[in-house]
Design a protein around this motif. Structure first.
Motif, short mmCIF file in Angstrom:
data_model
loop_
_atom_site.label_atom_id
_atom_site.label_comp_id
_atom_site.label_asym_id
_atom_site.label_seq_id
_atom_site.Cartn_x
_atom_site.Cartn_y
_atom_site.Cartn_z
N ALA A 1 16.42 6.13 -7.27
CA ALA A 1 17.85 6.07 -6.95
C ALA A 1 18.16 6.90 -5.70
O ALA A 1 18.97 6.49 -4.86
N ILE A 2 17.53 8.05 -5.58
CA ILE A 2 17.73 8.89 -4.39
C ILE A 2 17.34 8.13 -3.13
O ILE A 2 18.04 8.17 -2.10
N GLN A 3 16.24 7.38 -3.19
CA GLN A 3 15.77 6.61 -2.03
C GLN A 3 16.82 5.61 -1.57
O GLN A 3 17.03 5.42 -0.36
N HIS A 4 17.50 4.97 -2.52
CA HIS A 4 18.48 3.94 -2.17
C HIS A 4 19.85 4.51 -1.83
O HIS A 4 20.68 3.79 -1.25
N ALA A 5 20.10 5.77 -2.16
CA ALA A 5 21.45 6.31 -2.01
C ALA A 5 21.70 7.05 -0.70
O ALA A 5 22.86 7.25 -0.32
N PRO B 1 4.45 6.69 10.33
CA PRO B 1 4.70 5.51 11.16
C PRO B 1 3.52 4.55 11.06
O PRO B 1 2.39 4.96 10.77
N THR B 2 3.77 3.30 11.31
CA THR B 2 2.72 2.29 11.13
C THR B 2 1.63 2.36 12.21
O THR B 2 0.57 1.74 12.04
N ASP B 3 1.86 3.10 13.31
CA ASP B 3 0.83 3.18 14.34
C ASP B 3 -0.19 4.29 14.07
O ASP B 3 -1.15 4.46 14.83
N ILE B 4 0.01 5.04 12.97
CA ILE B 4 -1.00 6.02 12.55
C ILE B 4 -2.16 5.28 11.91
O ILE B 4 -1.95 4.32 11.15
N PRO B 5 -3.40 5.66 12.18
CA PRO B 5 -4.54 4.95 11.58
C PRO B 5 -4.42 4.84 10.06
O PRO B 5 -4.02 5.80 9.39
N TYR B 6 -4.72 3.66 9.54
CA TYR B 6 -4.73 3.34 8.10
C TYR B 6 -3.33 3.27 7.48
O TYR B 6 -3.22 3.15 6.26
N CYS B 7 -2.28 3.32 8.27
CA CYS B 7 -0.92 3.42 7.70
C CYS B 7 -0.08 2.17 7.91
O CYS B 7 1.09 2.15 7.50
N ASP B 8 -0.62 1.14 8.50
CA ASP B 8 0.12 -0.11 8.67
C ASP B 8 -0.12 -0.97 7.42
O ASP B 8 -0.98 -1.85 7.40
N LEU B 9 0.66 -0.70 6.37
CA LEU B 9 0.39 -1.28 5.05
C LEU B 9 1.46 -2.25 4.58
O LEU B 9 1.40 -2.73 3.44
N ASN B 10 2.45 -2.54 5.41
CA ASN B 10 3.54 -3.46 5.03
C ASN B 10 4.25 -3.02 3.75
O ASN B 10 4.59 -3.84 2.89
N LEU B 11 4.45 -1.71 3.62
CA LEU B 11 5.17 -1.20 2.45
C LEU B 11 6.64 -1.58 2.55
O LEU B 11 7.24 -1.50 3.63
N LYS B 12 7.22 -1.98 1.44
CA LYS B 12 8.62 -2.41 1.44
C LYS B 12 9.53 -1.19 1.47
O LYS B 12 9.49 -0.34 0.56
N PRO B 13 10.38 -1.06 2.48
CA PRO B 13 11.29 0.09 2.54
C PRO B 13 12.29 0.08 1.39
O PRO B 13 12.63 -0.98 0.85
N TYR B 14 12.75 1.26 1.02
CA TYR B 14 13.85 1.38 0.06
C TYR B 14 15.14 1.21 0.85
O TYR B 14 15.54 2.09 1.61
N ALA B 15 15.80 0.09 0.67
CA ALA B 15 17.01 -0.20 1.44
C ALA B 15 18.17 0.70 0.98
O ALA B 15 18.25 1.07 -0.20
N PHE B 16 19.06 1.02 1.92
CA PHE B 16 20.27 1.76 1.55
C PHE B 16 21.16 0.84 0.73
O PHE B 16 21.68 -0.15 1.22
N ASP B 17 21.32 1.17 -0.55
CA ASP B 17 22.05 0.30 -1.47
C ASP B 17 22.58 1.15 -2.63
O ASP B 17 21.95 1.23 -3.69
N PRO B 18 23.71 1.82 -2.46
CA PRO B 18 24.25 2.70 -3.52
C PRO B 18 24.49 1.98 -4.83
O PRO B 18 24.31 2.58 -5.90
N LYS B 19 24.90 0.71 -4.78
CA LYS B 19 25.13 -0.04 -6.02
C LYS B 19 23.83 -0.20 -6.80
O LYS B 19 23.81 -0.07 -8.03
#
Length: 532
Positions: A300-304, A327-345
């Motif tokens: 919840a904190i991530q989305h709020a 950041p995705t340009d760091i070696p081994y870190c371009d993993l297509n992780l889904k961001p936690y969108a800003f969504d208080p609801k």
């Protein structure tokens, strides 16, 4: 362009008065570059940490290999190196045209003595896996040095690029027993600069190393004035007391405030620049301490938290919004992780489904008689951390989470990180070339906030085991799989709230050229700067 209130005018007048405190510093001329820092640079022991200042250690001491653009490691004091088929033995061929500034030769015996000095203090360097993995150091002949590791530790050459603790000082400047952890005679390296004078609370004075083997500095002298206050530093720039501002900007916590930087961008006669991302600014979330032990609360904190608004209001767009730990340009870190969108609801829905009820609009949520209240810990005199904390407090209040603001002295804040006495606490990754391997390695150390934040995870033991495995992996495909597990798990478990990717700023008058950022966060290439 920023609008200044009457308080700002008074602050500037006060700062002009305070600049008089520095009138006793060494006088600059046209062949002197004037910079400033918040404290003296320290004794500049290459093998130790605070109060030695990293930017100055990098000026005086050099590595065997250096970190370059594109995540490449290039030869430096070593002309070349070979790695044994089993990945354990590194044989370095040293440059033959290098001397320390006291005239002592830079050779394999000097390299060996420096490694031995670090190994004498191995416990102090346990955060760095490289030191733990060293088995043997040998001077094979005058210009051949051999490093033998206990295991095939893949980040060896990357960690040899670091500013500390493995850089090289003259054996003549070491104590008789070689144990530099007890102090050094003098700061003597092979670098482009040498420290010649220090006045406590006033300045540090460097001169060009005229015998430097590489590209010599364009300026003959470098004066680093001690200016502890960022507003005073901005005024010093305006009045011509200093030539260069180079470092992280922030509301009272950096070289200058971001509003002052914004003002310099509009002033004639000044040049401003922003660096590439240098590290990640995050909040560590304690997975062991209630109520953040509940995954739903962490999610919840991530989305709020409205990161876009935070970037605009506090960072003036200088820093970029961060959605993942690295950041995705760091070696081994371009993993297509889904961001936690800003969504208080969505945040409210997650809390409701987890049993955190709100009795009335605006009320603090509770569950089984426990109030949803979290301690957010920050350095009390760090105005930037305080400003960010206030934004987070306001955003979380909107979804029924109460934030207790705990601002303390830096030592007290650091102690909380070591003991896990926090709900939320500010943190930063370390940037290139530490990320991701060195930072992940430190996650296994209980004295780090990262360990404490992860301590409540049911899979913490497996995360640590995977980190140990990846650091010794010789299979590139396997290494990528291990990092994917580590970073994906931390992302899904929401133990970090990424805020921004930290950027540095540069300000100088338009009669200078060549000012830029190095590849390391604390590296300032003063030697490239010249007066037009």
């Amino acid at each position: 362009m920023m609008v200044f209130r009457w308080q700002s005018t008074l602050a500037c007048l006060l700062c002009i008065f305070l600049l008089g405190l520095y009138s006793g510093a060494a006088r600059a001329d046209q062949d002197t570059l004037v910079y400033s820092w918040s404290s003296n640079v320290g004794e500049l022991n290459p093998h130790l940490y605070s109060p030695n200042q990293m930017f100055a250690q990098a000026m005086v001491y050099e590595p065997l290999v250096r970190y370059a653009e594109g995540n490449q490691v290039i030869p430096w004091l070593a002309e070349k190196w070979e790695i044994s088929p089993d990945g354990k033995v590194y044989t370095f061929t040293l440059r033959k045209d290098v001397r320390f500034t006291d005239g002592a030769p830079f050779d394999a015996e000097a390299v060996k003595k420096n490694f031995e000095a670090v190994l004498m203090n191995r416990e102090r360097h346990k955060w760095l896996e490289l030191v733990a993995q060293i088995d043997k150091v040998e001077a094979v002949d005058k210009h051949i040095f051999r490093l033998t590791m206990k295991n095939a530790y893949y980040p060896t050459v990357q960690e040899l690029c670091l500013i500390r603790p493995i850089r090289f000082m003259s054996p003549l400047a070491m104590p008789a027993d070689g144990n530099t952890s007890q102090g050094i005679k003098k700061a003597v390296g092979t670098g482009p600069w040498k420290l010649v004078e220090t006045r406590k609370g006033e300045y540090d004075f460097f001169e060009r190393n005229e015998q430097y083997w590489g590209v010599k500095p364009k300026f003959a002298k470098l004066l680093v004035k001690v200016i502890s206050d960022s507003t005073t530093r901005a005024v010093a720039m305006e009045t011509g007391e200093i030539d260069l501002i180079h470092g992280v900007a922030g509301h009272g916590s950096g070289q200058i405030s971001l509003d002052a930087f914004e003002r310099f961008t509009t002033m004639p006669g000044f040049v401003t620049r922003i660096s590439q991302p240098l590290a990640s600014r995050v909040v560590a979330i304690n997975s062991k301490r209630c109520p953040t032990a509940d995954l739903a609360v962490r999610q919840a904190i991530q989305h709020a938290v409205n990161k876009a608004a935070l970037v605009k209001a506090i960072f003036y767009g200088v820093e970029q919004q961060a959605d993942t730990l690295y950041p995705t340009d760091i070696p081994y870190c371009d993993l297509n992780l889904k961001p936690y969108a800003f969504d208080p609801k969505l945040a409210e829905k997650i809390l409701e489904e987890a049993g955190w009820r709100q009795e009335a609009p605006g009320a603090v949520r509770s569950k089984d008689g426990q109030e949803l209240a979290i301690d957010l810990c920050f350095v009390g005199n760090d105005a930037q951390q305080k400003a960010i904390a206030e934004v987070i407090q306001g955003d979380l209040q909107e979804i029924g989470i109460k934030i207790n603001m705990i601002g303390e002295e830096p030592d007290a804040n650091m102690n909380r990180q070591k003991t896990g006495e926090f709900g939320l606490v500010f943190n930063e990754t370390w940037g290139a070339p530490y990320d991701p391997h060195s930072f992940c390695s430190s996650m296994r150390t209980p004295s780090h906030a990262d360990f404490q934040a992860q301590a409540g995870l049911s899979m913490k033991g497996e995360i640590d085991a995977k980190i140990s495995e990846v650091l010794l992996s010789t299979d590139e495909t396997k290494r990528q799989e291990l990092y994917r597990y580590i970073l994906t798990t931390l992302h899904e478990q929401a133990v970090y709230l990424p805020l921004t990717y930290v950027r540095g700023i540069i300000v100088h008058r338009n009669n200078l050229e060549g000012a830029r950022y190095g590849q390391l966060k604390w590296e300032i290439p003063f030697e490239l700067i010249k007066r037009q």
